[in-house]
Design a protein around this motif. Structure first.
Motif, PDB file in Angstrom:
ATOM      1  N   PRO A 219      -4.301  16.054   5.183  1.00 18.43           N
ATOM      2  CA  PRO A 219      -4.945  14.845   4.488  1.00 18.43           C
ATOM      3  C   PRO A 219      -4.413  13.989   3.571  1.00 18.43           C
ATOM      4  O   PRO A 219      -4.544  12.673   3.425  1.00 18.43           O
ATOM      5  N   VAL A 220      -3.633  14.411   2.751  1.00 16.12           N
ATOM      6  CA  VAL A 220      -3.013  13.860   1.650  1.00 16.12           C
ATOM      7  C   VAL A 220      -2.116  12.735   2.266  1.00 16.12           C
ATOM      8  O   VAL A 220      -1.705  11.757   1.720  1.00 16.12           O
ATOM      9  N   ILE A 221      -1.213  13.122   3.251  1.00 19.36           N
ATOM     10  CA  ILE A 221      -0.159  12.417   4.143  1.00 19.36           C
ATOM     11  C   ILE A 221      -0.963  11.180   4.694  1.00 19.36           C
ATOM     12  O   ILE A 221      -0.573   9.939   4.646  1.00 19.36           O
ATOM     13  N   VAL A 222      -2.175  11.604   5.294  1.00 16.83           N
ATOM     14  CA  VAL A 222      -2.925  10.434   5.852  1.00 16.83           C
ATOM     15  C   VAL A 222      -3.409   9.453   4.740  1.00 16.83           C
ATOM     16  O   VAL A 222      -3.355   8.354   5.227  1.00 16.83           O
ATOM     17  N   ASN A 223      -4.053  10.028   3.731  1.00 16.04           N
ATOM     18  CA  ASN A 223      -4.581   9.133   2.746  1.00 16.04           C
ATOM     19  C   ASN A 223      -3.454   8.374   1.998  1.00 16.04           C
ATOM     20  O   ASN A 223      -3.605   7.042   1.811  1.00 16.04           O
ATOM     21  N   GLY A 224      -2.077   8.897   1.837  1.00 16.94           N
ATOM     22  CA  GLY A 224      -1.189   8.278   1.387  1.00 16.94           C
ATOM     23  C   GLY A 224      -0.781   6.978   2.217  1.00 16.94           C
ATOM     24  O   GLY A 224      -0.403   6.003   1.563  1.00 16.94           O
ATOM     25  N   THR A 225      -0.810   7.187   3.476  1.00 15.62           N
ATOM     26  CA  THR A 225      -0.428   6.297   4.533  1.00 15.62           C
ATOM     27  C   THR A 225      -1.438   4.968   4.331  1.00 15.62           C
ATOM     28  O   THR A 225      -0.896   3.786   4.355  1.00 15.62           O
ATOM     29  N   LEU A 226      -2.659   5.335   4.280  1.00 18.51           N
ATOM     30  CA  LEU A 226      -3.539   4.197   4.148  1.00 18.51           C
ATOM     31  C   LEU A 226      -3.541   3.494   2.912  1.00 18.51           C
ATOM     32  O   LEU A 226      -3.558   2.249   2.734  1.00 18.51           O
ATOM     33  N   SER A 227      -2.967   4.302   1.791  1.00 15.99           N
ATOM     34  CA  SER A 227      -2.946   3.739   0.452  1.00 15.99           C
ATOM     35  C   SER A 227      -1.786   2.785   0.381  1.00 15.99           C
ATOM     36  O   SER A 227      -1.853   1.573  -0.405  1.00 15.99           O
ATOM     37  N   VAL A 228      -0.816   2.676   1.275  1.00 14.94           N
ATOM     38  CA  VAL A 228       0.081   1.708   1.405  1.00 14.94           C
ATOM     39  C   VAL A 228      -0.617   0.330   1.688  1.00 14.94           C
ATOM     40  O   VAL A 228      -0.395  -0.872   0.788  1.00 14.94           O
ATOM     41  N   GLY A 229      -1.335   0.065   2.589  1.00 15.32           N
ATOM     42  CA  GLY A 229      -2.367  -0.997   2.971  1.00 15.32           C
ATOM     43  C   GLY A 229      -3.028  -1.357   1.854  1.00 15.32           C
ATOM     44  O   GLY A 229      -2.865  -2.776   1.569  1.00 15.32           O
ATOM     45  N   VAL A 230      -3.772  -0.573   1.085  1.00  7.78           N
ATOM     46  CA  VAL A 230      -4.414  -0.918   0.085  1.00  7.78           C
ATOM     47  C   VAL A 230      -3.559  -1.627  -1.227  1.00  7.78           C
ATOM     48  O   VAL A 230      -4.164  -2.440  -1.746  1.00  7.78           O
ATOM     49  N   ALA A 231      -2.322  -0.969  -1.270  1.00  7.37           N
ATOM     50  CA  ALA A 231      -1.535  -1.356  -2.364  1.00  7.37           C
ATOM     51  C   ALA A 231      -0.964  -2.847  -2.322  1.00  7.37           C
ATOM     52  O   ALA A 231      -0.788  -3.652  -3.245  1.00  7.37           O
ATOM     53  N   ILE A 232      -0.727  -3.064  -0.744  1.00  8.03           N
ATOM     54  CA  ILE A 232      -0.131  -4.516  -0.499  1.00  8.03           C
ATOM     55  C   ILE A 232      -1.291  -5.338  -0.723  1.00  8.03           C
ATOM     56  O   ILE A 232      -0.957  -6.445  -1.004  1.00  8.03           O
ATOM     57  N   ILE A 233      -2.566  -5.166  -0.294  1.00  3.72           N
ATOM     58  CA  ILE A 233      -3.467  -6.040  -0.503  1.00  3.72           C
ATOM     59  C   ILE A 233      -3.912  -6.248  -1.986  1.00  3.72           C
ATOM     60  O   ILE A 233      -3.949  -7.515  -2.324  1.00  3.72           O
ATOM     61  N   THR A 234      -3.867  -5.368  -2.605  1.00  2.00           N
ATOM     62  CA  THR A 234      -3.913  -5.333  -4.297  1.00  2.00           C
ATOM     63  C   THR A 234      -2.829  -6.265  -4.674  1.00  2.00           C
ATOM     64  O   THR A 234      -3.070  -7.167  -5.714  1.00  2.00           O
ATOM     65  N   GLU A 235      -1.815  -6.145  -4.333  1.00  6.06           N
ATOM     66  CA  GLU A 235      -0.526  -6.822  -4.940  1.00  6.06           C
ATOM     67  C   GLU A 235      -0.721  -8.313  -4.423  1.00  6.06           C
ATOM     68  O   GLU A 235      -0.380  -9.225  -5.359  1.00  6.06           O
ATOM     69  N   SER A 236      -1.112  -8.574  -3.233  1.00  8.69           N
ATOM     70  CA  SER A 236      -1.167  -9.922  -2.733  1.00  8.69           C
ATOM     71  C   SER A 236      -2.452 -10.627  -3.306  1.00  8.69           C
ATOM     72  O   SER A 236      -2.264 -11.871  -3.811  1.00  8.69           O
ATOM     73  N   ALA A 237      -3.692  -9.894  -3.555  1.00 10.54           N
ATOM     74  CA  ALA A 237      -4.656 -10.491  -4.384  1.00 10.54           C
ATOM     75  C   ALA A 237      -4.056 -10.710  -5.839  1.00 10.54           C
ATOM     76  O   ALA A 237      -4.761 -11.831  -6.314  1.00 10.54           O
ATOM     77  N   LEU A 238      -3.513  -9.898  -6.351  1.00  7.62           N
ATOM     78  CA  LEU A 238      -3.133 -10.276  -7.933  1.00  7.62           C
ATOM     79  C   LEU A 238      -2.145 -11.348  -7.898  1.00  7.62           C
ATOM     80  O   LEU A 238      -2.183 -12.586  -8.794  1.00  7.62           O
TER      81      LEU A 238
END
Length: 301
Positions: A219-238
């Motif tokens: 589950p950590v690997i799956v969560n980490g994969t999804l976290s990449v998308g969240v981080a990209i959106i966060t960087e783009s928003a900032l």
């Protein structure tokens, strides 16, 4: 069905059974992942996006800051396949170089969040008691603070660059991983194989690294994969708001911000970075779905 056909089918089934008997766990994961067609297509598309960003100096027709003052806001042409921006810079070149920044920030921030969250969750779940209570209350406090505003406040004290932004996103997005790892540890540490390890004299660190953590990684690997998308959106928003990657360094977020000023002159310009963000995050989420199914321990075939 003839007798010969039945014998051939039975032989194929026996061969497949023998193959599965010698199949390693990761080979089984890869076999199950390949069955998820959308995830497989997403992995190919994401690989192409990543490779185009990595090899941007070889692919891009111009340097990212090359100015062509004779072609300001030019339409797509052979010289400039996606046109130029308000300063005469080639949009395709900047899009490729921006991908290097956005993907690097997203992957690195997700990695930091995974490592920190796994560390905190492991300590909390294994030790329990007062340590668990204190760490989880700290996690609750961090979750109650809006991440975006926390990063904006932190950036008011530091000079913003890609490394600083990566660290800020990573250090403010590990809480979900820690809770996930803690829950896995609490469920696993009373299992028979852990008790057997203790009976053999294994110490706490060995139990965590050799028995608990490997069984909690899926589950950590799956969560980490999804976290990449969240981080990209966060960087783009900032970056879009002016608090992230600063020009002239290109990122998909600050390209969106710059193109909004010329949306009436060249409305197609805003589509390019928006499509790249959309495609990348969509591919990451589809890969996460595929990994979730492939790593599911209930799937045996």
């Amino acid at each position: 069905m003839s007798a010969v056909q039945r014998e051939a089918l039975e032989a194929d089934r026996r061969a497949e059974a023998e193959l599965l008997a010698y199949e390693t766990e990761w080979q089984a994961v890869w076999r199950r992942f390949r069955r998820h067609r959308m995830a497989l297509v997403a992995a190919v598309v994401l690989s192409l996006i990543a490779l185009s960003a990595i090899f941007a100096p070889l692919i891009a027709p111009y340097p990212p800051d090359h100015l062509d003052l004779s072609a300001i806001l030019a339409s797509p042409s052979a010289a400039h396949p996606l046109g130029t921006d308000q300063l005469g810079r080639d949009v395709l070149s900047r899009l490729l170089y921006a991908g290097r920044v956005s993907l690097a920030v997203g992957v690195s921030a997700a990695f930091i969040a995974m490592v920190l969250g796994t560390l905190v969750g492991s300590i909390s779940g294994y030790l329990g008691g007062v340590t668990d209570t204190l760490l989880m209350r700290f996690v609750d406090v961090m979750l109650s603070v809006p991440t975006l505003f926390l990063i904006i406040d932190a950036e008011s004290f530091f000079q913003v660059n890609a490394v600083m932004l990566t660290a800020l996103i990573g250090f403010t997005s590990w809480m979900g991983v820690s809770r996930l790892v803690r829950g896995q540890f609490l469920a696993l540490k009373s299992r028979e194989f852990v008790e057997a390890a203790r009976a053999e004299g294994a110490r706490g660190w060995r139990i965590v690294t050799h028995h608990l953590l490997p069984n909690a990684l899926a589950p950590v690997i799956v969560n980490g994969t999804l976290s990449v998308g969240v981080a990209i959106i966060t960087e783009s928003a900032l970056s879009f708001l002016g608090f992230g990657i600063q020009p002239p360094t290109a990122s998909w977020g600050n390209m969106l911000s710059q193109f909004q000023n010329v949306i009436y002159q060249q409305p197609t310009l805003v589509l390019y970075p928006g499509i790249m963000i959309f495609l990348t995050v969509l591919c990451v989420n589809l890969i996460g779905d595929g990994l979730r199914d492939a790593l599911d321990p209930r799937l045996r075939i």
